[in-house]
Design an enzyme around this catalytic site. Structure first.
Site, mmCIF file in Angstrom:
data_model
loop_
_atom_site.group_PDB
_atom_site.id
_atom_site.type_symbol
_atom_site.label_atom_id
_atom_site.label_comp_id
_atom_site.label_asym_id
_atom_site.label_seq_id
_atom_site.Cartn_x
_atom_site.Cartn_y
_atom_site.Cartn_z
ATOM 1 N N LYS A 60 -8.836 5.210 -19.478
ATOM 2 C CA LYS A 60 -9.482 5.470 -20.704
ATOM 3 C C LYS A 60 -8.099 5.394 -21.620
ATOM 4 C CE LYS A 60 -13.039 6.580 -18.183
ATOM 5 N NZ LYS A 60 -13.279 7.954 -17.785
ATOM 6 N N TYR A 79 -16.777 16.285 -15.257
ATOM 7 C CA TYR A 79 -16.925 14.900 -15.271
ATOM 8 C C TYR A 79 -17.884 14.772 -14.104
ATOM 9 C CZ TYR A 79 -16.483 10.036 -14.575
ATOM 10 O OH TYR A 79 -16.684 8.716 -14.380
ATOM 11 N N ASP A 130 -8.234 18.262 -15.493
ATOM 12 C CA ASP A 130 -8.554 16.899 -15.879
ATOM 13 C C ASP A 130 -8.273 16.696 -17.139
ATOM 14 O OD1 ASP A 130 -9.644 14.526 -16.366
ATOM 15 O OD2 ASP A 130 -11.452 14.438 -15.277
ATOM 16 N N ARG A 154 0.844 -1.224 0.016
ATOM 17 C CA ARG A 154 -0.073 -0.261 0.006
ATOM 18 C C ARG A 154 0.859 1.151 0.087
ATOM 19 N NH1 ARG A 154 -1.902 1.884 4.646
ATOM 20 N NH2 ARG A 154 -2.345 -0.332 5.298
HETATM 21 C C1 LIG Z 1 -13.839 8.461 -16.438
HETATM 22 C C2 LIG Z 1 -13.396 9.725 -16.123
HETATM 23 C C3 LIG Z 1 -13.074 9.996 -14.791
HETATM 24 C C4 LIG Z 1 -13.075 9.004 -13.540
HETATM 25 O O1 LIG Z 1 -12.206 8.133 -13.787
HETATM 26 P P1 LIG Z 1 -12.449 6.544 -13.127
HETATM 27 O O2 LIG Z 1 -11.158 5.898 -13.657
HETATM 28 O O3 LIG Z 1 -13.727 5.803 -14.011
HETATM 29 O O4 LIG Z 1 -12.662 6.668 -11.874
HETATM 30 C C5 LIG Z 1 -12.522 11.546 -14.357
HETATM 31 N N1 LIG Z 1 -12.449 12.355 -15.487
HETATM 32 C C6 LIG Z 1 -12.928 11.987 -16.771
HETATM 33 C C7 LIG Z 1 -12.662 12.971 -17.911
HETATM 34 C C8 LIG Z 1 -13.407 10.851 -17.190
HETATM 35 O O5 LIG Z 1 -13.804 10.774 -18.425
#
Ligand SMILES: *Cc1c(COP(=O)(O)O)cnc(C)c1O
Length: 372
Positions: free
Chosen positions: A196, A99, A171, A47
């Site tokens: 992603k 998001y 982000d 961890r």
């Molecule tokens: C999917 C996504 C998130 C969250 O990510 P997870 O891996 O699903 O927790 C945050 N910001 C954007 C723009 C996303 O597309």
């Protein structure tokens, strides 16, 4: 060194013990200590740290022009850990097209955590100025944004935030570091859902924060990750690093395909509007051109008519899978309002597309027949 080269070589090393070229996966949850009771190789407990996670973090910092990076179990865990660094009474600006998970954290938890927030259209710099308070600690931005593909001027936002002693958080999940590195425009922290594009194969969940500096904020966030426990598993770290190796090639083709699809949709009589920063008609096309080296694989569009008309289009496609998420090699189409559920602010006739690596002509033909 350019991005493409860093994405291949950062965090890579031939394994000393075996000569293996691909990195070994270290699944051990604990690490041996020496006679003095100290960790003999710098690692103690999983961890706290793991060699695969360290390799990934080295690569993430390098490819996103930061000094340091932290990997998390998900994009949400990364964002939540960053929010948890804030002192009681702090205030955050959140973008209107944010998001939805982060908007939900603000709505469901901020009061309990004694944090305040305002939702602002971040492309309106005067509105951002007006919303800043003495207690504002983060200006939270997303560019391009989900799902409206809004683009914000990161350099201008960084200037506004810094003038008031706040930090710019971006982000950058949609753009990826292959196309846009917010730290180069003044951002202090960059967030990615590595689930992603960085993972890229629709088979691993993860998140990351990249920090401009290796400073007290980095230390505090790492402390939170260790105690709250949103750590990335060694195997998932290995998968995300593997994804990074091919990121630039994938995103280049996805950007080309998305541009072709956006141009097709823009002329289609059944389409009310297309949101893609690569189109000259996008209201912030000039800003996107300045900040991004290409415009990415995400786009959204409004089907003329109702929610049912939009859903009907998704029921007729063959190559696109009806699913949420994005950034994989395969094309996905999503009725965004259905995915966001209660509290969604997305137009009921909006479809979001994650454009994959298929041939653009095949994707266009499939959407064309679905729109007939
Ligand atoms: C999917 C996504 C998130 C969250 O990510 P997870 O891996 O699903 O927790 C945050 N910001 C954007 C723009 C996303 O597309």
């Amino acid at each position: 060194m350019r991005f493409e080269t860093k994405a291949i070589h950062s965090g890579a090393a031939i394994d000393d013990a075996t000569g293996a070229v691909a990195p070994p996966i270290h699944l051990s949850t604990t690490f041996a200590r020496n006679d003095h009771g100290e960790p003999s190789h710098g690692y103690s407990y999983v961890r706290d740290g793991n060699p695969n996670v360290t390799q990934l973090e080295t690569a993430l910092a390098a490819i996103d022009s930061g000094e340091s990076a932290l990997a998390f179990a998900s994009g949400m865990a990364a964002g939540a850990a960053l929010m948890q660094t804030l002192p009681r009474g702090a205030h955050i600006l959140i973008p209107d097209d944010c998001y939805y998970g982060f908007r939900e954290i603000a709505h469901d938890f901020f009061e309990r955590w004694d944090l305040a927030y305002d939702v602002v259209a971040m492309e309106d710099l005067d509105a951002v100025q007006r919303a800043m308070r003495d207690t504002t600690k983060f200006v939270w931005s997303e560019s391009p944004s989900n799902p409206r593909m809004k683009v914000v001027d990161l350099a201008a936002l960084a200037e506004i935030a810094h003038a008031r002693g706040a930090l710019l958080v971006t982000d950058g999940t949609f753009a990826t570091p292959a196309l846009q590195r917010p730290i180069e425009f003044g951002a202090d922290v960059v967030l990615h859902s590595t689930t992603k594009y960085l993972g890229g194969h629709t088979d691993v969940q993860g998140g990351a924060l990249i920090f401009r500096k290796r400073d007290a904020l980095f230390d505090e966030t790492r402390h939170i990750r260790k105690l709250i426990g949103g750590v990335l598993s060694p195997f998932n770290a290995w998968l995300v690093l593997r994804g990074i190796r091919t990121l630039s090639a994938r995103v280049r083709v996805q950007s080309e395909n998305a541009m072709a699809l956006a141009r097709f949709l823009a002329t289609h009589p059944r389409v009310e509007a297309v949101f893609y920063p690569g189109l000259e008609t996008h209201p912030r096309h000039d800003v996107a051109k300045r900040q991004m080296s290409a415009f990415g694989g995400m786009l959204s569009f409004l089907v003329r008519g109702t929610r049912a008309d939009a859903l009907a289009v998704t029921s007729k496609v063959h190559l696109f899978t009806r699913a949420t998420s994005l950034g994989g090699f395969e094309s996905l189409i999503e009725h965004r309002e259905s995915s966001e559920g209660a509290g969604s602010t997305t137009a009921p006739n909006l479809l979001r597309v994650s454009v994959g690596l298929e041939h653009a002509e095949d994707l266009i033909a499939d959407l064309a027949q679905a729109l007939e």
